[in-house]
Write a protein that holds these residues in place. Sequence first.
Motif, mmCIF file in Angstrom:
data_model
loop_
_atom_site.group_PDB
_atom_site.id
_atom_site.type_symbol
_atom_site.label_atom_id
_atom_site.label_comp_id
_atom_site.label_asym_id
_atom_site.label_seq_id
_atom_site.Cartn_x
_atom_site.Cartn_y
_atom_site.Cartn_z
ATOM 1 N N GLN A 259 -6.621 3.734 4.837
ATOM 2 C CA GLN A 259 -7.377 2.480 4.828
ATOM 3 C C GLN A 259 -6.847 1.452 5.803
ATOM 4 O O GLN A 259 -7.498 0.429 6.041
ATOM 5 N N MET B 184 0.845 -1.204 0.000
ATOM 6 C CA MET B 184 0.000 0.000 0.000
ATOM 7 C C MET B 184 0.877 1.250 0.000
ATOM 8 O O MET B 184 1.931 1.271 0.639
ATOM 9 N N SER B 185 0.422 2.290 -0.673
ATOM 10 C CA SER B 185 1.141 3.564 -0.595
ATOM 11 C C SER B 185 0.968 4.146 0.802
ATOM 12 O O SER B 185 0.113 3.704 1.573
ATOM 13 N N THR C 150 -2.569 5.417 1.171
ATOM 14 C CA THR C 150 -3.540 4.333 1.324
ATOM 15 C C THR C 150 -3.429 3.708 2.706
ATOM 16 O O THR C 150 -4.434 3.422 3.363
ATOM 17 N N LEU C 151 -2.201 3.521 3.143
ATOM 18 C CA LEU C 151 -1.969 2.948 4.477
ATOM 19 C C LEU C 151 -2.606 3.816 5.548
ATOM 20 O O LEU C 151 -3.285 3.325 6.446
#
Lengths: 135, 135
Positions: free
Chosen positions: B9, B1-2, B5-6
């Motif tokens: 999410q 995950m980027s 995103t981390l």
Amino acid sequence: MSAVTLREQGTAFLPRFDADGLITAITLDAARGDVLMVAHMNDEALRLTLTTGIAHYWSRSRRQLWKKGETSGQLQTIVDIAVDCDQDALLLRVAVGGDGGACHTGARSCFYRRLVIDDSGTPYLTRLPDADSQR
Amino acid sequence: MSAVTLREQGTAFLPRFDADGLITAITLDAARGDVLMVAHMNDEALRLTLTTGIAHYWSRSRRQLWKKGETSGQLQTIVDIAVDCDQDALLLRVAVGGDGGACHTGARSCFYRRLVIDDSGTPYLTRLPDADSQR
């Protein structure tokens, strides 16, 4: 009245912008009463919000005026606005257009995760049911 | 995950403090569901809040750690905490001690005034009934 008393007890709207020219805005879903998002307004965003009745913010990440919902359809029509004691924060109650959501991730509220502490004392996040938002 | 995103999410708690080392905290009365106040936490205030279960903030005006209610008795016991999408804001639901209020002015909620626009377009403030807080 002193300046502080005037700001805290008076009827004059004297918004207190911070060093970056911003005031904190907390946005509630007027129908459900829950918090959708927290954002900021500069002087122009506040002026546009008051004159159009549609919430405008200042995007700190994009460094530009942000008419919330302009592309998503999630326009926020102001129901009413409350001001806090020292006038550096606004509480907007809004009716949300489009699908009724507010978060760019697709969640209804930006507060879709709860902080939990595990047995070793380490905090982590759990996702809340979307309908439940911050509860 | 980027990283984005981390943060948005994932299950990791990655609080994003601003340039002044602060995160925004919105405090709700858990029993009534309404917003009591908006304040800020630095890393230490957040750590103390999580380890003691009592809300601690950073007072920007006094530039010191602030255990809310230490002198007034209006201690805020954490019921739960939600985190927003980009982890730069927390939503605290609290049970308030003492007289149940939160504002240094004596009002229950800091949001005791509503913004109204008069016929000439000038904004002014009206005081809400205390029981009504931001509604």
